[in-house]
Design a protein around this motif. Structure first.
Motif, PDB file in Angstrom:
ATOM      1  N   LYS A 174       0.843  -1.189   0.000  1.00  0.00           N
ATOM      2  CA  LYS A 174       0.000   0.000   0.000  1.00  0.00           C
ATOM      3  C   LYS A 174       0.884   1.247   0.000  1.00  0.00           C
ATOM      4  N   ILE A 175       0.529   2.229  -0.823  1.00  0.00           N
ATOM      5  CA  ILE A 175       1.287   3.477  -0.915  1.00  0.00           C
ATOM      6  C   ILE A 175       0.336   4.651  -0.731  1.00  0.00           C
ATOM      7  N   GLY A 176       0.701   5.567   0.147  1.00  0.00           N
ATOM      8  CA  GLY A 176      -0.070   6.790   0.355  1.00  0.00           C
ATOM      9  C   GLY A 176       0.805   8.000   0.098  1.00  0.00           C
ATOM     10  N   VAL A 177       0.278   8.974  -0.626  1.00  0.00           N
ATOM     11  CA  VAL A 177       1.011  10.207  -0.911  1.00  0.00           C
ATOM     12  C   VAL A 177       0.105  11.386  -0.585  1.00  0.00           C
ATOM     13  N   HIS A 178       0.625  12.360   0.149  1.00  0.00           N
ATOM     14  CA  HIS A 178      -0.143  13.552   0.475  1.00  0.00           C
ATOM     15  C   HIS A 178      -0.064  14.557  -0.672  1.00  0.00           C
ATOM     16  N   THR A 179      -1.124  15.325  -0.857  1.00  0.00           N
ATOM     17  CA  THR A 179      -1.127  16.345  -1.912  1.00  0.00           C
ATOM     18  C   THR A 179      -0.056  17.399  -1.663  1.00  0.00           C
ATOM     19  N   GLY A 180       0.295  17.628  -0.401  1.00  0.00           N
ATOM     20  CA  GLY A 180       1.360  18.579  -0.108  1.00  0.00           C
ATOM     21  C   GLY A 180       2.667  18.169  -0.746  1.00  0.00           C
ATOM     22  N   MET A 181       2.945  16.863  -0.752  1.00  0.00           N
ATOM     23  CA  MET A 181       4.161  16.363  -1.385  1.00  0.00           C
ATOM     24  C   MET A 181       4.073  16.496  -2.900  1.00  0.00           C
ATOM     25  N   VAL A 182       2.896  16.214  -3.450  1.00  0.00           N
ATOM     26  CA  VAL A 182       2.707  16.338  -4.900  1.00  0.00           C
ATOM     27  C   VAL A 182       2.929  17.783  -5.334  1.00  0.00           C
ATOM     28  N   ASP A 183       2.396  18.718  -4.559  1.00  0.00           N
ATOM     29  CA  ASP A 183       2.533  20.138  -4.896  1.00  0.00           C
ATOM     30  C   ASP A 183       3.981  20.604  -4.792  1.00  0.00           C
ATOM     31  N   MET A 184       4.734  20.053  -3.875  1.00  0.00           N
ATOM     32  CA  MET A 184       6.082  20.521  -3.615  1.00  0.00           C
ATOM     33  C   MET A 184       7.101  20.094  -4.667  1.00  0.00           C
ATOM     34  N   VAL A 185       6.945  18.894  -5.230  1.00  0.00           N
ATOM     35  CA  VAL A 185       7.947  18.400  -6.183  1.00  0.00           C
ATOM     36  C   VAL A 185       7.837  19.149  -7.507  1.00  0.00           C
ATOM     37  N   ASP A 186       8.981  19.236  -8.199  1.00  0.00           N
ATOM     38  CA  ASP A 186       9.025  19.922  -9.492  1.00  0.00           C
ATOM     39  C   ASP A 186       8.777  18.987 -10.657  1.00  0.00           C
ATOM     40  N   ASN A 187       9.054  17.699 -10.456  1.00  0.00           N
ATOM     41  CA  ASN A 187       8.985  16.776 -11.585  1.00  0.00           C
ATOM     42  C   ASN A 187       8.801  15.347 -11.097  1.00  0.00           C
ATOM     43  N   GLN A 188       8.675  14.432 -12.059  1.00  0.00           N
ATOM     44  CA  GLN A 188       8.447  13.022 -11.759  1.00  0.00           C
ATOM     45  C   GLN A 188       9.606  12.400 -10.979  1.00  0.00           C
TER      46      GLN A 188
END
Length: 261
Positions: free
Chosen positions: A97-111
């Motif tokens: 199972k993998i969980g990712v917060h939207t805060g982390m998605v917003d912070m990264v610049d790329n894949q």
């Protein structure tokens, strides 16, 4: 049962509980993996029922694309959920199972930057860090009781169970992975992302960004127990030559992820 018998039994447990991590490190693991997986599944179900799940199609496709490329290198069916949460956090649990917060998605610049995070978290699972931590901190009898307790995370025992899985902060209880585990997950994660065709150099950029973000008043949960930023970056730089070679091999094999944020 006399002391001698107890000592003999403990010695037998120690002998039969020896394991080796993906990096070749000796581990003490005696919790059955299927029971630890069951705890991970229950904890993930609890999180999905209690936290708001992100429904943004583009953001979910971005995260799923990266997670698919990473987990393709290890096999198995992995469930990926993006949680609507502004904190910089991500996690992976036993049971795939993998969980990712939207805060982390917003912070990264790329894949590539998000791949370094997901690779790190999958590394914890591959190295059976949750099982190792439970085996170190709990006796087998208590561990078995925690399997039931994790279904009730608001109880004291249930919070302990959830925290041992690595998502304790969700319930206000943190029992973090050791720095040894964090460093090992870094090693595994960089190798995974490179084998999947992601640029491992972006892992250094990612941790530089995280270090900068952590200078604010609010500490970052994801970094709370990790090695110092300087130590982590130095360690990653040592891994770069081998990681770059793995990425080039992946590209030659046609592995060129194109996950668009």
């Amino acid at each position: 049962m006399n002391i001698r018998t107890i000592i003999i039994l403990l010695m037998l447990v120690m002998i039969t509980a020896c394991a080796t991590s993906p990096t070749g490190r000796s581990q003490l693991i005696f919790m059955p993996d299927d029971e630890v997986d069951a705890m991970g599944l229950q904890a993930f179900d609890n999180l999905k029922s209690e936290k708001l799940i992100n429904r943004n199609v583009q953001e979910n496709a971005f995260v799923q694309c990266i997670a698919d490329a990473i987990t393709r290198e290890v096999g198995g069916n992995w469930e990926v959920v993006v949680f609507e949460d502004e904190t910089l956090n991500a996690f992976a649990l036993p049971g795939n199972k993998i969980g990712v917060h939207t805060g982390m998605v917003d912070m990264v610049d790329n894949q590539d930057q998000l791949a370094s995070v997901i690779g790190h978290e999958v590394g914890h699972v591959l190295a059976r860090h949750s099982n190792e931590r439970m085996s170190q901190k709990l006796g087998a009898q208590v561990g078995v009781s925690l399997i039931a307790a994790v279904a009730a995370p608001q109880t004291a025992l249930g919070q302990t169970a959830v925290s041992l899985l690595g998502v304790g902060a969700q319930y206000g209880v943190i029992m973090p992975f050791s720095r040894l585990h964090e460093s090992e997950a870094d090693d595994i994660g960089v190798e995974l992302m490179a084998k999947a065709g992601f640029d491992p150099r972006e892992s250094i950029t990612l941790w530089q960004k995280m270090a900068q973000a952590s200078q604010g008043a609010q500490p970052i949960e994801f970094l709370s127990t990790h090695p110092s930023h300087g130590t982590r970056i130095e360690d990653l730089q040592v891994l770069m030559p081998e990681a770059m070679a793995l990425m080039q091999q992946a590209h030659a094999a046609g592995k060129n992820p194109r996950c668009v944020k």
